[in-house]
Design a protein around this motif. Sequence first.
Motif, PDB file in Angstrom:
ATOM      1  N   UNK A 323       0.808  -1.231   0.000  1.00 50.76           N
ATOM      2  CA  UNK A 323       0.000   0.000   0.000  1.00 50.76           C
ATOM      3  C   UNK A 323       0.837   1.274   0.000  1.00 50.76           C
ATOM      4  N   UNK A 324       1.905   1.279  -0.781  1.00 48.75           N
ATOM      5  CA  UNK A 324       2.693   2.486  -1.007  1.00 48.75           C
ATOM      6  C   UNK A 324       2.403   3.017  -2.412  1.00 48.75           C
ATOM      7  N   UNK A 325       2.981   4.162  -2.760  1.00 48.60           N
ATOM      8  CA  UNK A 325       2.888   4.630  -4.140  1.00 48.60           C
ATOM      9  C   UNK A 325       3.775   3.747  -5.014  1.00 48.60           C
ATOM     10  N   UNK A 326       5.079   3.862  -4.870  1.00 43.78           N
ATOM     11  CA  UNK A 326       6.000   2.919  -5.490  1.00 43.78           C
ATOM     12  C   UNK A 326       6.456   1.951  -4.407  1.00 43.78           C
ATOM     13  N   UNK A 327       6.378   0.666  -4.698  1.00 42.63           N
ATOM     14  CA  UNK A 327       6.773  -0.311  -3.688  1.00 42.63           C
ATOM     15  C   UNK A 327       8.273  -0.300  -3.460  1.00 42.63           C
ATOM     16  N   UNK A 328       9.048  -0.751  -4.462  1.00 45.22           N
ATOM     17  CA  UNK A 328      10.514  -0.724  -4.412  1.00 45.22           C
ATOM     18  C   UNK A 328      10.988   0.078  -5.617  1.00 45.22           C
ATOM     19  N   UNK A 329      11.712   1.163  -5.352  1.00 39.55           N
ATOM     20  CA  UNK A 329      12.023   2.163  -6.374  1.00 39.55           C
ATOM     21  C   UNK A 329      13.538   2.357  -6.426  1.00 39.55           C
ATOM     22  N   UNK A 330      14.144   2.042  -7.575  1.00 39.80           N
ATOM     23  CA  UNK A 330      15.576   2.221  -7.788  1.00 39.80           C
ATOM     24  C   UNK A 330      15.794   3.316  -8.817  1.00 39.80           C
ATOM     25  N   UNK A 331      16.752   4.216  -8.532  1.00 41.63           N
ATOM     26  CA  UNK A 331      16.986   5.339  -9.444  1.00 41.63           C
ATOM     27  C   UNK A 331      18.445   5.786  -9.346  1.00 41.63           C
ATOM     28  N   UNK A 332      18.946   6.360 -10.443  1.00 40.94           N
ATOM     29  CA  UNK A 332      20.209   7.074 -10.394  1.00 40.94           C
ATOM     30  C   UNK A 332      21.437   6.202 -10.213  1.00 40.94           C
TER      31      UNK A 332
END
Length: 524
Positions: A323-332
């Motif tokens: 129930x998050x916006x992005x569950x697991x978010x990788x960037x950069x």
Amino acid sequence: MKTFRKIFLAIIALAVMGLAGGTAAADTLTVDADGGTDFTSIQEAVDSAKEGDTILVMPGKYVENVHIGKPLNIISGVEAPEEIVVEAADRRDHVFHIRADNVNISGFTLQGAKYEDNLLAGIYLDNVQKSTIQGNILLDNYYGIYLKKSRENLLNRNVASNNKYGILLCVSSGENILSMNRISDNYYGVDLENACNNNILTGNTVYSNRENGVMVISSSCTDINNNNISLNPKTGLKLDNSRGNSISNNSVSESERGIFIVLSGDNRVTGNSVNSNNLCGLQLGGNAERNTIEENSFVKNKDGIFIAYSARYNTVANNIVLNNNKGIYLIGHSDYNEIQENIVCSNSLGFCMESCKENVLSGNIVTNNTDRGILLTESFDNFIYNNYFNNANNVAEDKTNIWNTTKTAGKNIAGGLYLGGNCWASPEENGFSQICQDAEGDGICDSSYQIGDFDSDELALVYSPIADSLIQNKLTISEIAENESKAKGVSIEKEAAEKSPLGSVYPVGVFLIAFLISGGKRNK
């Protein structure tokens, strides 16, 4: 009544012998600002006391700065610390300045050590070892409790509010225990910095501080466990340039970032409930490397786990991300991370990856995410296999990634006998893996699953109802975790109201004896 007072003073010496830690020769000196006892000021009693003596302080207000240079026990004569107030006579000096080992301070309200930005404290431990600070209230100081070059001390059941820093440990203050303290409404809650190694923070309630709850800066091997950290606007718990720390079984909620690990490596984050944070539950950022994030729950944050800006070689395993916006978010350029066996459920985006390469995603259950199960943008050469996707829209990418391993004997996530690619299901039960042909009966689809214009999963797994019970069991566990996380986070005010700052550690006999002594004074 004088005879009774002598008897009670003898009994008090026995009652506090455990605190004194000395020999039977230790004396008990009494202090009352109104007179009728041995001394009217705490400093006078300190100056007259021998090493190991106990100083018993009666209720009242004492306006003085107390300097302690010998092992002593200075304790309150009543259960309620708010009844004995020690206020700095000189606001440019500490209220209690301790420069000796084996000093015990229990049961006072200490306030007023604040002059502009001078570094003054309610209690200052200056190169001190094996002292105990418990059951005190620290108000309106620059530092509530301040340790410098101090080791093996116990800070227990204190309340620190309306200070610049609630508790500060700095400059090689290691092997201290901070337990069951309540730290609220300071600018910063608890701060460990500059080689403060091997400390333990356990059972503390850290809430409603104006910046951060707990900060560990340039320090190693801190054990932060079973704390309730909430409503700190910036960060609940931050590691900065710190290695080898353990963060376990804490509740961290309602900050911008719940847990923030930056420029730090080889830390373990396990068993925490991290919920309702405005930016992310946990952020690995700024060259954070070789950290392990496992068996936590991340519920109702903006983003559950945010891995950003060259955070590499980290392991994220067996977490519940719900129930998050992005569950697991990788960037950069967050590359070479291993993300395994997580439940990523009921988010907007399950996985989101931007400008990242050579990460491994395997064994994850990715279901009921409303936008997409996994979205990859400007990300390539990531290795994604043996995951269970069951979303209305499972996948989108714009570069080339690797979607299956070599066919290998071993139980896969859909219950088949071979590892290969991923299981591609849909809530309508018409997903590729639910309708594909399997002429060989090996649990591998006969045809490949096309992923956008670039890739395909050559060894897509056949969906099997046999796997449903296991997956449903894991999803049930995630629901339980969400409920437990909520329950863990709502009890702060109740817990704070019910806990006496002194708790059960203060000798009950002292309260009765002190009451009789004060009564004797009134009846003289």
